[in-house]
Design an enzyme around this catalytic site. Structure first.
Site: not given
Ligand code: BGC
Length: 759
Positions: A230
């Site tokens: 993530d």
């Molecule tokens: C989120 C993800 C997301 C990623 C990219 C993160 O903060 O938890 O779900 O895909 O950012 O935006």
């Protein structure tokens, strides 16, 4: 590029080049290598629309205009695999037309508490439903040659301290609830990528958890794709490489790449792990490049129409007293509440879609009837005023029916923080009260990402749960309110009466950096059912404008082996006046179990369309896994032989048909005896009884002779049953019974129980 070619390519790269491939080029792209023909692909959020970033000079954080579909919280209420797949296909096509190779989503995390700020992005409190919805989403997206990223793996069930908290979960709960939500989706839909979660599980960050990312995901579940972090979830990058985290996102400006190189050179990280990560990155990049459909076109109007029809099938009719709905066009109808004009249709954070247009209910109603409108409250300020209230009350008073559009404003729930309570804004509750005072025909239309308490539930005639329904929500609402679409959504989660009823209440969001999942398996309906507790609306519940009857439940056999497939058939008849769709839910109950199990668990669902008066047969196929629990002695799923009930219901609290089946197992786990095993356990099988009778011939429980009768006998038997074998030294009036001879008895018992298990 095939695997051999990829390996060959990797063998031509320097350690520095390989390490550089293990992190993103920027926020959204993978890297390429100078002088090598390696494509860079783009990834974008997900999961209910395309959030593709475009850096413009005037706005470095701009995103393309896109179509916002219903969020997962709504989508799951469809209980419709095909519908979710269709949405996935549309998203896949959007990605193709925008040159995006991987869509970041769907999220399969379990809704442990109604307070999790990101529940709107997740499907359910039930792992079977969550996993089937996720698998359908992935299949749809990937059928268009675009990869999915199933997230957030795993146990990311809250936003509070999401980047540092440790989810403390026992092995069985983790397997049966939190991992099961991912397992089927991984095995069935084979997502091209998985995104690890921010949090720790039992003390270890997911981004460097070898057990999670390699032993379980790859070795046990057979995952062959790429694991990405993530955004910003990396802690110890070299450890992550070894654990199976292939790609760090976003870029860490080369810092962690350098660290990887240094760690390899110091001999602390085997280069083979870097090679593996590189191979996975390259496989994904080449695949994305090869699957690119340059001619793909994005027909936004078509996708909007799809978003509308999907949401109409997700809306859950929670209450419909005196058939207040569908609305009759000849009546004087009032729409009250600012959400009729400015609906809340999506959640905040990384999934936020830059929409071009939103269809509100006020506009959509024009397709059906004339309605009058009063704003009632100001969402942004979270307030009402005497003037707004008076206007709304006056309108309600002169109308035949008042439809109040209410729910949670953005400030109440979003990615990044959890809610602190389950109430709706006070100004809205005040408005509802005031309108109810002057009009007996009130319908509440709700916009929210997760359950709310409903102090008004008994005062109003109708409640329509729309969740966060995407940009066409107003159209879908009117389609349902005016009866063009017969509502068929069912709740994918329980609505408790109040927050403190929820099983995670005492341990959410935890203490410091730890959150104990102390309620174990008993989350959602598994808890409320076991406690036989009243809820506001149960899991799987939803009304229709028509009625359905269930009949002729039949099982393909009365007795099966856990390796067999049980076919379950039931007939559903539409007994009302409207055509409509019904979701038939199948639950399994273990009637006798040596371990603690929920009352029942969802193991199947099918949605069928039935014309008024029509009957259809619905067929389910149950495999052994439907009867299994996760056994922590053998660290595997295990079916304990015995009788199981098959429950067919219209909701988890509305079981219409029941049958039972005996499930056998050729691999019974033998009982393991030690000196701590109990007398009752030794006596529980014939051979054990024979062996143990010898030991207890002269047992003396020390009861005085004044205690006689049935009660005393029962007490003696109970005490004996619960007495460990080693205690026979004290209670047997027999000098030959010693600890040493009892050890021999234990050996005999173990041999006998192994033989017994084979039978
Ligand atoms: C989120 C993800 C997301 C990623 C990219 C993160 O903060 O938890 O779900 O895909 O950012 O935006």
């Amino acid at each position: 590029m095939n695997d051999k070619q990829i390996k060959e390519l990797v063998s031509t790269l320097t350690l520095e080049q390989k390490a550089s491939l293990c992190s993103g080029a920027d926020f959204w792209h993978t890297k390429t290598v100078d002088g090598k023909d390696i494509p860079s692909i783009m990834v974008s959020d997900g999961p209910h629309g395309l959030r593709k970033m475009v850096e413009r000079e005037d706005n470095p954080f701009d995103t393309v205009k896109a179509v916002c579909f219903p969020s997962a919280c709504a989508l799951a209420c469809s209980f419709d695999r095909k519908l979710v797949r269709d949405m996935g296909k549309a998203l896949g096509n959007e990605c193709q037309s925008e040159g995006v190779a991987v869509l970041l989503g769907p999220g399969a995390n379990i809704k442990r508490s109604p307070l999790c700020g990101r529940n709107f992005e997740y499907f359910s409190e039930d792992p079977y439903l969550a996993s089937h919805m996720a698998a359908s989403h992935i299949k749809g997206v990937q059928s268009m040659g675009v990869g999915s990223s199933l997230k957030h793996f795993a146990a990311n069930n809250q936003e509070s301290r999401r980047m540092s908290v440790s989810a403390e979960i026992d092995e069985r709960t983790l397997r049966e609830i939190y991992l099961a939500a991912f397992e089927y989706a991984v095995k069935e839909a084979k997502p091209q990528t998985i995104m690890c979660s921010y949090n720790k599980i039992n003390g270890e960050y997911s981004s460097q958890n070898k057990w999670l990312l390699t032993d379980l995901l790859r070795d046990e579940w057979g995952f062959e794709g790429l694991v990405m972090s993530d955004w910003g979830a990396v802690d110890d990058r070299p450890k992550g490489v070894e654990a199976g985290l292939d790609l760090e996102m976003p870029a860490s400006m080369g810092k962690n790449d350098e660290l990887i190189v240094r760690t390899v050179k110091e001999g602390k990280l085997d280069e083979k792990y870097v090679d593996k990560a590189c191979e996975n990155v390259l496989r994904l990049a080449f695949r994305g490049d090869e699957n690119r459909q340059y001619a793909a076109k994005w027909d936004k109007d078509k996708d909007r129409a799809l978003a509308r029809s999907i949401e109409a099938d997700c809306i859950v009719l929670l209450k419909n007293d005196k058939k207040i709905l569908p609305l009759s066009k000849s009546k004087k109808i009032a729409f009250i509440g600012e959400f009729a004009e400015k609906p809340r249709y999506q959640g905040g954070g990384s999934s936020h879609i830059n929409t071009e247009q939103v269809l509100n209910a006020l506009t959509a109603a024009k397709e059906y009837a004339e309605v009058n409108y009063a704003q009632g409250f100001v969402t942004e300020k979270d307030e009402t005023s005497p003037a707004l209230l008076n206007e709304a009350v006056a309108l309600a008073e002169e109308s035949d029916v008042a439809v109040i559009f209410a729910g949670l404003p953005d400030a109440f729930e979003s990615e990044g923080f959890d809610r602190s309570h389950m109430m709706m804004p006070a100004c809205q509750l005040e408005l509802i009260d005031k309108v109810c005072e002057v009009n007996k025909n009130v319908v509440i239309v709700l916009h929210n990402g997760a359950p709310v308490e409903m102090p008004f539930a008994d005062k109003v005639k109708g409640i329509v749960e729309c969740y966060l329904g995407g940009e066409m929500v107003g159209g879908a609402q009117c389609d349902v309110l005016f009866g063009k679409v017969n509502p068929s959504g069912k709740l994918a989660e329980t609505f408790p009466k109040k927050l403190s009823d929820n099983p995670s209440y005492l341990n959410f969001p935890g203490e410091g950096d730890k959150v104990k999942y102390a309620e174990g398996l008993f989350i959602g309906y598994r808890y409320y059912d076991k406690k036989n507790m009243e809820v506001l609306f149960p899991f799987g519940y939803g009304l229709s404008y028509t009625t359905f009857e269930y009949s002729d439940l039949t099982l393909s056999a009365e007795e099966i082996n856990e390796k067999d497939i049980l076919t379950v058939t039931v007939t559903v008849t539409n007994t009302g006046k409207y055509d409509g769709k019904e979701t038939v839910e199948l639950y399994v109950r273990d009637t006798h179990s040596s371990v603690i199990r929920p009352e029942k668990e969802l193991k199947g669902f099918e949605k069928v369309f039935l014309k008024a008066g029509e009957s259809k047969k619905v067929v389910f196929k149950l495999e052994g896994r439907a009867f299994a629990y996760y056994n922590t002695d053998i660290h595997d799923w295990y079916v304990e032989y015995g009788q199981f009930d098959i429950l067919i219901g219209a909701s988890s609290r509305d079981i219409r048909q029941t049958a039972s089946v005996f499930v056998g197992n050729d691999n019974v786990i033998p009982m393991k005896f030690t000196l701590d095993s109990l007398g009752g356990e030794a006596l529980s099988f014939p051979e054990g009884k024979e062996i143990f009778k010898e030991v207890i011939k002269n047992v003396n429980m020390g009861f005085d002779s004044a205690q006689t009768g049935e009660g005393a006998e029962l007490a003696i038997a109970a005490m004996f049953n619960d007495m460990p074998i080693h205690a026979m030294v004290s209670f047997c009036n027999d000098p030959s019974i010693t600890r040493q001879t009892l050890e021999k008895t234990v050996e005999k018992l173990n041999a006998a129980s192994a033989e017994y298990a084979k039978k």
